[in-house]
Design an enzyme around this catalytic site. Structure first.
Site, PDB file in Angstrom:
ATOM      1  N   HIS A  38       3.094  25.133   6.948  1.00 14.41           N
ATOM      2  CA  HIS A  38       3.356  24.352   8.268  1.00 14.41           C
ATOM      3  C   HIS A  38       2.430  23.116   8.126  1.00 14.41           C
ATOM      4  O   HIS A  38       1.460  22.896   8.463  1.00 14.41           O
ATOM      5  CB  HIS A  38       2.946  25.079   9.686  1.00 14.41           C
ATOM      6  CG  HIS A  38       3.443  24.773  10.882  1.00 14.41           C
ATOM      7  ND1 HIS A  38       4.837  24.748  11.241  1.00 14.41           N
ATOM      8  CD2 HIS A  38       2.623  23.934  11.726  1.00 14.41           C
ATOM      9  CE1 HIS A  38       4.804  24.130  12.176  1.00 14.41           C
ATOM     10  NE2 HIS A  38       3.847  23.826  12.679  1.00 14.41           N
ATOM     11  N   TYR A  76       4.505  13.768  19.674  1.00 14.22           N
ATOM     12  CA  TYR A  76       4.390  15.205  19.604  1.00 14.22           C
ATOM     13  C   TYR A  76       4.618  15.833  21.244  1.00 14.22           C
ATOM     14  O   TYR A  76       5.916  16.341  21.254  1.00 14.22           O
ATOM     15  CB  TYR A  76       2.879  15.676  19.545  1.00 14.22           C
ATOM     16  CG  TYR A  76       2.646  17.186  19.248  1.00 14.22           C
ATOM     17  CD1 TYR A  76       3.359  17.856  18.118  1.00 14.22           C
ATOM     18  CD2 TYR A  76       2.151  18.266  20.214  1.00 14.22           C
ATOM     19  CE1 TYR A  76       3.204  19.247  17.947  1.00 14.22           C
ATOM     20  CE2 TYR A  76       2.211  19.321  20.190  1.00 14.22           C
ATOM     21  CZ  TYR A  76       2.785  19.927  18.997  1.00 14.22           C
ATOM     22  OH  TYR A  76       2.699  21.252  18.992  1.00 14.22           O
ATOM     23  N   ASP A 101       6.623  28.310   5.379  1.00  9.43           N
ATOM     24  CA  ASP A 101       6.162  28.005   6.770  1.00  9.43           C
ATOM     25  C   ASP A 101       6.369  29.342   7.469  1.00  9.43           C
ATOM     26  O   ASP A 101       7.494  29.597   8.014  1.00  9.43           O
ATOM     27  CB  ASP A 101       6.991  26.913   7.325  1.00  9.43           C
ATOM     28  CG  ASP A 101       6.193  26.402   8.871  1.00  9.43           C
ATOM     29  OD1 ASP A 101       5.917  27.248   9.330  1.00  9.43           O
ATOM     30  OD2 ASP A 101       6.861  25.220   9.154  1.00  9.43           O
TER      31      ASP A 101
END
Length: 702
Positions: free
Chosen positions: A674, A474, A637
């Site tokens: 999401h 990430y 999303d």
């Protein structure tokens, strides 16, 4: 900005595969003549039209891309076997998030393959268990989620927040907890909101109803309202609004005794990571400043004893600390000073403070009294993550959750008086941790910085470069990428796979300094950290470029897009998911403007230069060789709008589709946001990813 249609024909859909290569023929995507001027630099944006999520043109393009991708994915012969294996390893009861309130312990449980976990409560005295809310009954496809459950201080009522199809827009309803029936109260257009109960109602935050696209319209003017039970939303009282600063977030928390309401004001839209604080005493109508300026420091409410408040903060403390504030005098002082380890979380219960620190990405839980004196350390396993440790002043115990790469999430009950932990809920997963090996390694990034990474593989693994490996990372927003258990991952390990989770700069594993080393003009550090991880794994023969896959979502999707452009030869397969791919325009959609504190903004000349240099959309190599790429996004999303992935896929196929020997596909999930909106969709996505990975590595799922 001048728009001239360059090609009037939408696109030509040609099904079938390139002869002898197994590479799809991509839809020919329309290009338009759109050029923006950024500080004297002309930047073309030929796929701007894909930003319109409401147009029939965009819908037809998405349909064509999905048909192409599913035609490829569904014809992988072992895809169905993968799904069955994933279903088998995931089919066990899972318990989440217990909380005590009065005579009840509230908890979530998924029986095994339910789309959504069910909320239950158990009477402590009788042991009787009853269903409070089953979200699986709310939609035919199981995509309506229960995202908020907030009990009133008395436990008589609760706010339930629901998300439909994975959207970040929530709807609040109120339940009578004695009858377990909903009242008529309904509140819409809630986003990024806390619930602060006080008296016969609660505070909450919402945006005005968006004009235009519900998915992509910019969200501004976050307002705080007070809702009285039994009334209509139109009658809610506006408590706080700041039209002069439309890009601020406003949330209210109330104290356990309901004597105080605390207003937190954040202003990430101007590059400020911290928040201001204001205090409202019950019975008054004027907010008093606690921290009147929205500075670069964070102040998160922990607990209070009367007019003495405790806040978790990073004020002049990059690793975090706890501050004490006296509302009578306005004085501040350190309660728990900064330590060498990063403070990851703070809880309060039973007159104790639970401080969770990270030591090389493993949790260390310390217990302090209200004088700030250390009483003991909670003994938990090493190389893992513990969360929880929150309750009320009168509680005699708290719950916490512990997990690691080879330790399924287990809920412990910690007795505050005896200082001992006992297992409260243990998952019934068919898994033997002794069959797997976990190690933590440290490797050097480009500038010499040591980066930690957690690795898991099945015992008997040999470092010969032949194993399929997956790096999942990430590296942003101060998020600590902690080692956690995944049954879906175990199925991959049983196929001889190796899973690697590096802790890149930009995260919060080593405090705010670690975070800042991966933001704005320092963002290239994150990409260098990731690339160095891949190089280390190849050099040490954990895997090879022909067997290395990479995965990341949201900010992690941006990460993958950047490293694929910079070092495509290192990777065989890539899964950029729900990624921020257009770094010049991300701030123009929904709450994207709030990410400028992390990335910078193209409106700033210096930051534009940095963003333009790594933006995934703008650095695709014409005629380049790319890994096999499966881009994933979702139609609901409204955080990272799917236009990012649409434009990136169109550009990747146009520039590299004719030269790449690997497929470059886009899969758009329907009725998801999401992240997958239910368990079935999550497993389907994982099955497709593993199938795509193994096929393009020339492997078979056994």
């Amino acid at each position: 900005m001048k728009v001239i249609v360059k090609a009037l024909v939408l696109f030509l859909i040609t099904w079938g595969w390139c002869m002898g290569q197994g590479i799809p023929k991509y839809p020919v995507t329309k290009m338009v003549d759109v050029t923006d001027d950024y500080h004297g630099v002309k930047v073309a944006d030929p796929y701007r039209w894909l930003e319109d999520d409401r147009s029939a043109e965009t819908a037809a393009w998405v349909k064509a891309q999905n048909e192409l991708s599913y035609n490829y994915l569904d014809n992988i012969p072992f895809k169905d076997k993968i799904y069955k294996d994933l279903e088998r390893v995931n089919n066990y009861p899972k318990y989440l998030s217990p909380r005590k309130k009065g005579a009840f312990i509230y908890f979530y449980k998924n029986d095994g393959m339910q789309n959504q976990p069910v909320l239950y409560r158990q009477n402590e005295e009788t042991g009787k268990v009853e269903t409070v809310m089953d979200p699986n009954q709310l939609s035919a496809d199981g995509t309506t989620k229960l995202v908020v459950f907030s009990l009133s201080k008395s436990g008589d009522h609760a706010v339930f927040g629901f998300s439909k199809g994975g959207s970040d827009w929530w709807e609040y309803q109120v339940m009578n907890m004695h009858t377990l029936r909903f009242l008529d109260d309904k509140i819409e257009w809630v986003k990024l909101s806390t619930v602060g109960w006080q008296g016969n109602g609660f505070y909450y935050s919402r945006y005005p109803k968006p004009e235009g696209s519900l998915l992509a319209a910019k969200n501004e003017n976050h307002q705080v309202f007070y809702h009285t039970l039994g009334t209509r939303q139109e009658d809610d009282k506006l408590i706080f609004s700041d039209p002069a600063n439309p890009q601020r977030f406003h949330n209210i928390t109330t104290t356990e005794d309901e004597d105080f309401a605390l207003l937190s004001v954040r202003d990430r839209g101007k590059g400020k990571e911290g928040n201001g604080l204001w205090l409202l005493r019950r019975g008054t109508n004027k907010f008093l400043p606690v921290k009147a300026e929205v500075s670069g420091f964070k102040y998160n409410y922990v607990t209070n004893a009367g007019e003495r408040f405790l806040f978790e903060s990073n004020e002049n403390a990059t690793n975090g600390k706890i501050l004490s504030y006296d509302a009578r005098t306005g004085n501040w002082q350190d309660f728990l000073p900064e330590k060498p380890e990063s403070l990851q979380g703070v809880g309060a219960a039973g007159g104790k403070i639970f401080a969770l620190y990270f030591k090389d990405v493993s949790t260390k839980a310390l217990v302090f009294n209200m004088k700030g004196e250390l009483e003991n350390e909670v003994k938990i396993p090493i190389l893992g993550t513990a969360t929880g440790f929150a309750g009320e002043t009168g509680d005699h115990f708290v719950f916490y959750n512990y997990t690691s790469l080879n330790y399924p999430p287990t809920i412990f009950r910690y007795d505050i008086r005896s200082q001992k932990s006992s297992v409260f809920r243990k998952p019934e997963v068919q898994f033997n941790p002794d069959d797997y090996e976990v190690e933590q390694l440290f490797y050097a990034s480009k500038d010499g910085t040591k980066i930690p990474a957690s690795v898991i593989y099945k015992k008997g693994f040999k470092k010969n470069g032949n194993a399929p490996a997956l790096i999942y990372a990430y590296g942003g927003f101060g998020v600590s990428w902690t080692p956690t258990f995944s049954p879906t991952r175990i199925a991959f390990l049983d196929q001889g796979g190796v899973y690697i989770q590096p802790n890149l700069r930009g995260g919060g594993e080593y405090g705010e300094q670690w975070h800042q080393q991966g933001t704005k003009l320092n963002k290239q550090n994150v990409f260098d950290d990731f690339i160095a991880c891949a190089e280390y794994l190849i050099r040490e023969k954990y895997t090879s470029p022909e067997r290395l896959a990479i995965q990341g979502g949201s900010n992690g999707g941006l990460l993958l897009g950047a490293v694929m452009n910079q070092r495509p030869e290192l990777f065989k397969v890539a899964f950029p998911s729900i990624g921020v791919m257009d770094m010049l325009r991300f701030h123009k959609f929904t709450i994207g403007w709030s990410w400028t504190s992390e990335f910078g903004s193209s409106e700033n000349p210096t930051e534009f230069k940095s963003l333009y240099a790594y933006s995934p959309l703008h650095n695709i190599r014409q005629g380049g060789q790319y890994p096999a790429v499966l881009i994933t996004t979702a139609d609901h999303d409204d955080r990272v709008v799917p236009a990012h992935s649409f434009k990136y896929a169109a550009a990747l196929q146009a520039k590299a589709g004719g030269s790449s020997v690997n497929p470059l596909l886009l899969r758009v999930d329907i009725n998801s946001g999401h992240g997958a909106s239910n368990a079935k969709k999550s497993l389907e996505t994982s099955a497709y990813l593993y199938a795509f990975m193994f096929r393009n590595m020339g492997l078979t799922w056994k």
